[in-house]
Design an enzyme around this catalytic site. Structure first.
Site, PDB file in Angstrom:
ATOM      1  N   TYR A  79      -9.180  12.882  -9.719  1.00  0.00           N
ATOM      2  CA  TYR A  79     -10.177  13.321  -8.346  1.00  0.00           C
ATOM      3  C   TYR A  79      -9.901  12.433  -7.152  1.00  0.00           C
ATOM      4  CZ  TYR A  79     -13.112   9.079  -9.220  1.00  0.00           C
ATOM      5  OH  TYR A  79     -13.558   7.892  -9.661  1.00  0.00           O
TER       6      TYR A  79
ATOM      7  N   ARG B 177      -2.389   9.378  -2.701  1.00  0.00           N
ATOM      8  CA  ARG B 177      -3.031   8.911  -3.978  1.00  0.00           C
ATOM      9  C   ARG B 177      -3.378  10.087  -5.027  1.00  0.00           C
ATOM     10  NH1 ARG B 177      -7.836   4.732  -4.203  1.00  0.00           N
ATOM     11  NH2 ARG B 177      -9.019   6.984  -3.841  1.00  0.00           N
TER      12      ARG B 177
ATOM     13  N   ARG C 107      -8.423  25.088 -27.714  1.00  0.00           N
ATOM     14  CA  ARG C 107      -8.767  23.696 -27.426  1.00  0.00           C
ATOM     15  C   ARG C 107      -7.875  22.810 -28.190  1.00  0.00           C
ATOM     16  NH1 ARG C 107     -10.959  19.577 -29.783  1.00  0.00           N
ATOM     17  NH2 ARG C 107     -11.884  17.864 -28.626  1.00  0.00           N
TER      18      ARG C 107
ATOM     19  N   LYS D 285      -6.347   8.061 -10.556  1.00  0.00           N
ATOM     20  CA  LYS D 285      -7.652   8.192 -10.585  1.00  0.00           C
ATOM     21  C   LYS D 285      -8.202   9.448 -11.181  1.00  0.00           C
ATOM     22  CE  LYS D 285     -10.940   8.391  -6.609  1.00  0.00           C
ATOM     23  NZ  LYS D 285     -11.677   7.307  -7.165  1.00  0.00           N
TER      24      LYS D 285
ATOM     25  N   GLU E 104     -11.868  -5.093 -11.018  1.00  0.00           N
ATOM     26  CA  GLU E 104     -12.572  -4.426  -9.738  1.00  0.00           C
ATOM     27  C   GLU E 104     -13.954  -3.922 -10.092  1.00  0.00           C
ATOM     28  OE1 GLU E 104     -10.365  -0.687  -8.944  1.00  0.00           O
ATOM     29  OE2 GLU E 104      -9.853  -0.422 -11.192  1.00  0.00           O
TER      30      GLU E 104
ATOM     31  N   LEU F 163      -7.240   0.506  -9.589  1.00  0.00           N
ATOM     32  CA  LEU F 163      -6.998   1.592  -8.797  1.00  0.00           C
ATOM     33  C   LEU F 163      -6.861   1.078  -7.118  1.00  0.00           C
ATOM     34  CD1 LEU F 163      -7.273   4.752  -8.633  1.00  0.00           C
ATOM     35  CD2 LEU F 163      -9.194   4.219  -7.339  1.00  0.00           C
TER      36      LEU F 163
HETATM   37  N1  PMP Z   1     -11.786   0.854  -7.779  1.00  0.00           N
HETATM   38  C1  PMP Z   1     -12.173   1.988  -8.410  1.00  0.00           C
HETATM   39  C2  PMP Z   1     -12.453   1.928  -9.877  1.00  0.00           C
HETATM   40  C3  PMP Z   1     -12.705   3.152  -7.771  1.00  0.00           C
HETATM   41  O1  PMP Z   1     -13.460   4.200  -8.607  1.00  0.00           O
HETATM   42  C4  PMP Z   1     -12.859   3.119  -6.489  1.00  0.00           C
HETATM   43  C5  PMP Z   1     -13.469   4.189  -5.510  1.00  0.00           C
HETATM   44  N2  PMP Z   1     -12.570   5.395  -5.611  1.00  0.00           N
HETATM   45  C6  PMP Z   1     -12.261   2.060  -5.735  1.00  0.00           C
HETATM   46  C7  PMP Z   1     -11.664   0.963  -6.322  1.00  0.00           C
HETATM   47  C8  PMP Z   1     -11.992   2.035  -4.106  1.00  0.00           C
HETATM   48  O2  PMP Z   1     -10.973   3.080  -3.817  1.00  0.00           O
HETATM   49  P1  PMP Z   1     -11.227   3.725  -2.457  1.00  0.00           P
HETATM   50  O3  PMP Z   1     -11.272   2.463  -1.538  1.00  0.00           O
HETATM   51  O4  PMP Z   1      -9.858   4.231  -2.143  1.00  0.00           O
HETATM   52  O5  PMP Z   1     -12.491   4.520  -2.318  1.00  0.00           O
END
Ligand code: PMP
Length: 288
Positions: free
Chosen positions: A33, A52, A101, A148, A181, A206
């Protein structure tokens, strides 16, 4: 939630928008996503978000149902049909719905693309004035956090722990005691000597689009930016801390695990970077 969603070629009221119960996104979280901000009716930093998305798809060997330029058209159409001035556009692509499935990739199954909009006051968020409280939790995620993926159970549990602890965000911590993060954001700290620290991109986090832009803006301001890991103890002792994401832009962090950061109010550098990011996002450089 706004009204009109996109599902596999059709625009429909959200209450009527449907995917199959055999969709692999539903059964296995076999999908990816993206979330991009909309300010003044324009998508922010969307080139980075689509790059991305393309990378996430490639890493999971999911074919895109549309070229990225056509996906951008769908996003723009979602913004227009929902009359959205400010908020978020959510995009999800899954490996589609097979007849059985079965874990292995199905043959000849079309991937599925869903998009919808969420109106939100991002630039005028009260949290920018008050700052947010952070709770640290163990990082329970898999080893490919650079993708993601819609498999977000660890982040769901992390965010819920934060909420139950009276906080607005969770910072996840690896086995060595270093912050990876936020549950849905990138973590930054500012040291007493005014060095901005964030964890380097790797499979452990991410690669945040907002993280990238904020680093460039900070460097342009003459700030030293260092990409390295930092521990919870170092974060708690920092002069300032903040988080970045498309949905929150830059938000000051005022406490971590109940310990005040700085004087417990949003820091000057965090506020400045938020203001400069919004300026950047709303001029031609950030839009589109
Ligand atoms: N880390 C994680 C785990 C996230 O879910 C997000 C939000 N997408 C981010 C960092 C920040 O990414 P972005 O600045 O691209 O929204």
């Amino acid at each position: 939630m706004s009204e009109i969603a996109y599902v596999n070629g059709n625009y429909a009221p959200i209450a009527e928008a449907r995917v199959s119960i055999l969709d692999r996104g539903f059964l296995f979280a076999d999908g990816v996503y993206e979330v991009a901000a909309v300010i003044g009716g324009r998508l922010i930093d969307n080139g980075a978000h689509l790059a991305r998305l393309e990378r996430s798809l490639r890493e999971l060997r999911i074919d895109s149902p549309l070229p990225m330029a056509r996906i951008a058209d769908v996003e723009a159409e979602i913004v227009a049909r929902n009359g959205m001035d400010e908020g978020l556009v959510y995009l999800q692509i899954t490996r589609g719905a097979a007849a059985d499935r079965d874990f292995g990739f199905p043959a000849d199954v079309a991937p599925s693309l869903v998009a919808f909009a969420q109106k939100k006051n991002i630039t005028g968020s009260p949290a920018a004035e008050t700052g947010v409280k952070v709770l640290t939790v163990p990082d329970l995620r898999w080893a490919r956090r650079d993708i993601k993926s819609t498999a977000l159970l660890a982040q769901v549990l992390a965010k819920q722990a934060a909420v139950e602890g009276g906080c607005q965000e969770a910072w996840m911590v690896d086995q060595d005691g270093f912050v990876t993060e936020g549950s849905s954001s990138t973590a930054f700290i500012l040291t007493e000597t005014n060095v901005l620290i964030t964890r380097p991109n790797s499979t452990a986090i991410l690669p945040g689009c907002t993280r990238n832009a904020v680093q460039l803006i900070a460097k342009r301001q003459g700030l030293d930016v260092e990409e390295r890991r930092f521990s919870v103890a170092e974060a708690c002792a920092a002069k300032e801390a903040f988080l970045t994401s498309a949905s929150n832009l830059v938000l000051p962090v005022v406490s971590i695990d109940g310990r005040r950061i700085g004087d417990g109010a949003p820091g000057d550098t965090s506020r400045l970077l938020r203001r400069l990011y919004i300026e950047w996002a709303t001029n031609a450089a950030g839009a589109g």
